[in-house]
Design a protein around this motif. Structure first.
Motif, PDB file in Angstrom:
ATOM      1  N   LEU A 114       0.826  -1.212   0.000  1.00  0.00           N
ATOM      2  CA  LEU A 114       0.000   0.000   0.000  1.00  0.00           C
ATOM      3  C   LEU A 114       0.859   1.260   0.000  1.00  0.00           C
ATOM      4  CD1 LEU A 114      -3.078   0.497   0.054  1.00  0.00           C
ATOM      5  CD2 LEU A 114      -2.866   0.926   2.505  1.00  0.00           C
ATOM      6  N   ARG A 115       0.485   2.217  -0.826  1.00  0.00           N
ATOM      7  CA  ARG A 115       1.207   3.483  -0.937  1.00  0.00           C
ATOM      8  C   ARG A 115       0.377   4.686  -0.492  1.00  0.00           C
ATOM      9  NH1 ARG A 115       4.420   0.574  -0.442  1.00  0.00           N
ATOM     10  NH2 ARG A 115       6.078  -0.160  -1.806  1.00  0.00           N
ATOM     11  N   THR A 116      -0.952   4.590  -0.603  1.00  0.00           N
ATOM     12  CA  THR A 116      -1.831   5.693  -0.211  1.00  0.00           C
ATOM     13  C   THR A 116      -3.043   5.147   0.522  1.00  0.00           C
ATOM     14  OG1 THR A 116      -1.184   6.961  -2.186  1.00  0.00           O
ATOM     15  CG2 THR A 116      -3.178   7.664  -1.022  1.00  0.00           C
ATOM     16  N   LEU A 117      -3.313   5.707   1.693  1.00  0.00           N
ATOM     17  CA  LEU A 117      -4.482   5.322   2.487  1.00  0.00           C
ATOM     18  C   LEU A 117      -5.199   6.591   2.936  1.00  0.00           C
ATOM     19  CD1 LEU A 117      -6.273   3.376   4.119  1.00  0.00           C
ATOM     20  CD2 LEU A 117      -4.541   3.441   5.929  1.00  0.00           C
ATOM     21  N   ASP A 118      -6.469   6.706   2.568  1.00  0.00           N
ATOM     22  CA  ASP A 118      -7.247   7.903   2.904  1.00  0.00           C
ATOM     23  C   ASP A 118      -8.376   7.526   3.863  1.00  0.00           C
ATOM     24  OD1 ASP A 118      -8.539  10.325   3.045  1.00  0.00           O
ATOM     25  OD2 ASP A 118      -8.514  10.692   0.883  1.00  0.00           O
ATOM     26  N   LEU A 119      -8.265   7.994   5.116  1.00  0.00           N
ATOM     27  CA  LEU A 119      -9.301   7.792   6.132  1.00  0.00           C
ATOM     28  C   LEU A 119      -9.889   9.131   6.585  1.00  0.00           C
ATOM     29  CD1 LEU A 119      -7.542   5.037   8.271  1.00  0.00           C
ATOM     30  CD2 LEU A 119      -9.757   4.770   7.135  1.00  0.00           C
ATOM     31  N   SER A 120      -9.742  10.147   5.782  1.00  0.00           N
ATOM     32  CA  SER A 120     -10.213  11.478   6.148  1.00  0.00           C
ATOM     33  C   SER A 120     -11.733  11.557   6.123  1.00  0.00           C
ATOM     34  CB  SER A 120      -9.628  12.530   5.196  1.00  0.00           C
ATOM     35  OG  SER A 120     -10.056  12.296   3.869  1.00  0.00           O
ATOM     36  N   LYS A 134       3.946  -1.614  10.476  1.00  0.00           N
ATOM     37  CA  LYS A 134       4.703  -1.951   9.260  1.00  0.00           C
ATOM     38  C   LYS A 134       4.122  -1.318   7.994  1.00  0.00           C
ATOM     39  CE  LYS A 134       6.126  -6.431  11.133  1.00  0.00           C
ATOM     40  NZ  LYS A 134       6.132  -7.901  10.930  1.00  0.00           N
ATOM     41  N   LEU A 135       3.230  -0.350   8.157  1.00  0.00           N
ATOM     42  CA  LEU A 135       2.620   0.289   6.993  1.00  0.00           C
ATOM     43  C   LEU A 135       3.556   1.348   6.422  1.00  0.00           C
ATOM     44  CD1 LEU A 135      -0.224   0.083   5.588  1.00  0.00           C
ATOM     45  CD2 LEU A 135      -0.809   2.174   6.814  1.00  0.00           C
ATOM     46  N   HIS A 136       3.777   1.292   5.098  1.00  0.00           N
ATOM     47  CA  HIS A 136       4.657   2.258   4.431  1.00  0.00           C
ATOM     48  C   HIS A 136       3.870   3.344   3.695  1.00  0.00           C
ATOM     49  CE1 HIS A 136       7.941  -0.347   5.433  1.00  0.00           C
ATOM     50  NE2 HIS A 136       7.459  -1.349   4.721  1.00  0.00           N
ATOM     51  N   ALA A 137       2.564   3.256   3.738  1.00  0.00           N
ATOM     52  CA  ALA A 137       1.718   4.171   2.972  1.00  0.00           C
ATOM     53  C   ALA A 137       1.710   5.575   3.570  1.00  0.00           C
ATOM     54  CB  ALA A 137       0.296   3.628   2.911  1.00  0.00           C
ATOM     55  N   ARG A 138       1.405   6.538   2.704  1.00  0.00           N
ATOM     56  CA  ARG A 138       1.138   7.901   3.157  1.00  0.00           C
ATOM     57  C   ARG A 138      -0.335   7.966   3.537  1.00  0.00           C
ATOM     58  NH1 ARG A 138       3.336  12.663  -0.504  1.00  0.00           N
ATOM     59  NH2 ARG A 138       5.243  11.867   0.447  1.00  0.00           N
ATOM     60  N   VAL A 139      -0.616   8.435   4.770  1.00  0.00           N
ATOM     61  CA  VAL A 139      -1.965   8.307   5.334  1.00  0.00           C
ATOM     62  C   VAL A 139      -2.609   9.671   5.551  1.00  0.00           C
ATOM     63  CG1 VAL A 139      -3.322   7.335   7.232  1.00  0.00           C
ATOM     64  CG2 VAL A 139      -1.215   6.194   6.494  1.00  0.00           C
ATOM     65  N   ARG A 140      -3.882   9.756   5.204  1.00  0.00           N
ATOM     66  CA  ARG A 140      -4.676  10.954   5.472  1.00  0.00           C
ATOM     67  C   ARG A 140      -5.650  10.658   6.608  1.00  0.00           C
ATOM     68  NH1 ARG A 140      -6.300  14.329   0.024  1.00  0.00           N
ATOM     69  NH2 ARG A 140      -4.175  14.599  -0.775  1.00  0.00           N
ATOM     70  N   LEU A 141      -5.567  11.469   7.666  1.00  0.00           N
ATOM     71  CA  LEU A 141      -6.432  11.290   8.838  1.00  0.00           C
ATOM     72  C   LEU A 141      -7.199  12.565   9.185  1.00  0.00           C
ATOM     73  CD1 LEU A 141      -3.986   9.316  11.183  1.00  0.00           C
ATOM     74  CD2 LEU A 141      -5.860   8.376   9.830  1.00  0.00           C
ATOM     75  N   SER A 142      -7.208  13.514   8.287  1.00  0.00           N
ATOM     76  CA  SER A 142      -7.812  14.819   8.571  1.00  0.00           C
ATOM     77  C   SER A 142      -9.327  14.729   8.719  1.00  0.00           C
ATOM     78  CB  SER A 142      -7.469  15.812   7.448  1.00  0.00           C
ATOM     79  OG  SER A 142      -7.861  15.286   6.192  1.00  0.00           O
ATOM     80  N   HIS A 143      -9.866  15.743   9.439  1.00  0.00           N
ATOM     81  CA  HIS A 143     -11.315  15.886   9.616  1.00  0.00           C
ATOM     82  C   HIS A 143     -11.953  14.652  10.261  1.00  0.00           C
ATOM     83  CE1 HIS A 143     -11.079  19.635   7.426  1.00  0.00           C
ATOM     84  NE2 HIS A 143     -10.503  19.019   6.405  1.00  0.00           N
ATOM     85  N   ASN A 144     -11.350  14.230  11.369  1.00  0.00           N
ATOM     86  CA  ASN A 144     -11.926  13.222  12.245  1.00  0.00           C
ATOM     87  C   ASN A 144     -11.957  13.812  13.658  1.00  0.00           C
ATOM     88  OD1 ASN A 144     -12.337  10.352  10.976  1.00  0.00           O
ATOM     89  ND2 ASN A 144     -10.439  11.127  10.062  1.00  0.00           N
ATOM     90  N   PRO A 145     -12.889  13.406  14.503  1.00  0.00           N
ATOM     91  CA  PRO A 145     -12.977  13.964  15.870  1.00  0.00           C
ATOM     92  C   PRO A 145     -11.985  13.303  16.827  1.00  0.00           C
ATOM     93  CG  PRO A 145     -14.760  12.399  15.529  1.00  0.00           C
ATOM     94  CD  PRO A 145     -14.033  12.514  14.209  1.00  0.00           C
TER      95      PRO A 145
END
Length: 259
Positions: A114-120, A134-145
């Motif tokens: 995995l290279r991109t993970l979006d959980l925003s 062990k995740l190498h992906a770039r992760v989006r976590l914005s706009h979560n409480p």
């Protein structure tokens, strides 16, 4: 007899034909697309499931999926080992759902690819400590409480947050009220350690508990002593109320002399 044998031979499939059918079934299974989604093959399957009113992640996704788009649905939970068979998955978009929980091991099997993970834009406030192990992906976590405390700090410690949205990962609530509304990374970069605060809070709680226990024991001892003193006083008053031995002896002598 010969004609019947020839007929059976013509009906019975040859081993090579059976092997071909088996290979075709394997290929079709590997490329099977969930009916509710749309799949295209671009050096690997791109599975498009955006805005399909999904409440769960579709099962039996193509094993050669490289892009999985699940944004703008009603998914609430990411179960353990959901993507374990998708060894080629490079991009996973789970944004704009109502995800409240991600189980430990949810990304097991795809951590290397995995290279991109979006959980925003979800409803996440916390995550298990090893969610992104062990995740190498770039992760989006914005706009979560997010609730800013020790476990979130530990999750973010080794994570590669997307630099474009990193300042949008903010403390919706916090163990220290003054950090509410502030970007998590800025708070941590300022030297704040939520884990130290957690330990201090735990120490205070233990001290309060010990103090309460000591107070209860002391109160019981005081009650026990007072209760015994009261019993002793009553016993002494009872003994005093009894006739003395000398008086009984005199009364006996008097009675003897009369008779």
């Amino acid at each position: 007899m010969g004609a019947s044998h020839r007929l059976r031979s013509s009906i019975t499939p040859s081993p090579s034909f059976v092997g071909t059918l088996w290979l075709l079934s394997v290929v079709m299974t590997a490329h099977a697309c969930p009916k509710i989604c749309h799949c295209t093959d671009r050096n690997g399957v791109v599975v498009q499931c955006t805005s399909r009113n999904l409440e769960n992640i579709p099962a039996n996704l193509p094993k050669d999926t490289v892009v999985l788009l699940l944004s703008s649905n009603r998914i609430r939970n990411i179960p353990k080992e959901t993507f374990t068979d998708l060894h080629r998955l490079r991009e996973l978009d789970l944004s704009h759902n109502v995800i409240e929980s991600v189980e430990d091991g949810a990304f097991q099997g795809i951590s290397e690819s995995l290279r991109t993970l979006d959980l925003s834009n979800n409803h996440l406030s916390s995550l298990p400590k090893d969610t992104f192990a062990k995740l190498h992906a770039r992760v989006r976590l914005s706009h979560n409480p997010w609730h800013c405390e020790c476990s979130l700090q530990e999750v973010l410690r080794e994570l590669r947050l997307d630099p474009e949205t990193v300042n949008e990962v903010s403390c919706s609530t916090s163990v220290q009220e003054e950090y509410v509304g502030q970007p998590v990374i800025q708070v941590l970069d300022s030297g704040i350690n939520f884990c130290n605060f957690h330990h201090k809070t735990t120490d205070v709680a233990m001290f309060v508990a010990m103090f309460c226990w000591f107070s209860m024991v002391t109160a019981y001892i005081i009650y026990y002593i007072k209760h015994n003193q009261e019993d002793s006083r009553r016993h002494m008053e009872y003994l005093k109320s009894l006739p003395s031995t000398s008086r009984i002896s005199k009364d006996y002598d008097t009675a003897s002399s009369v008779f």
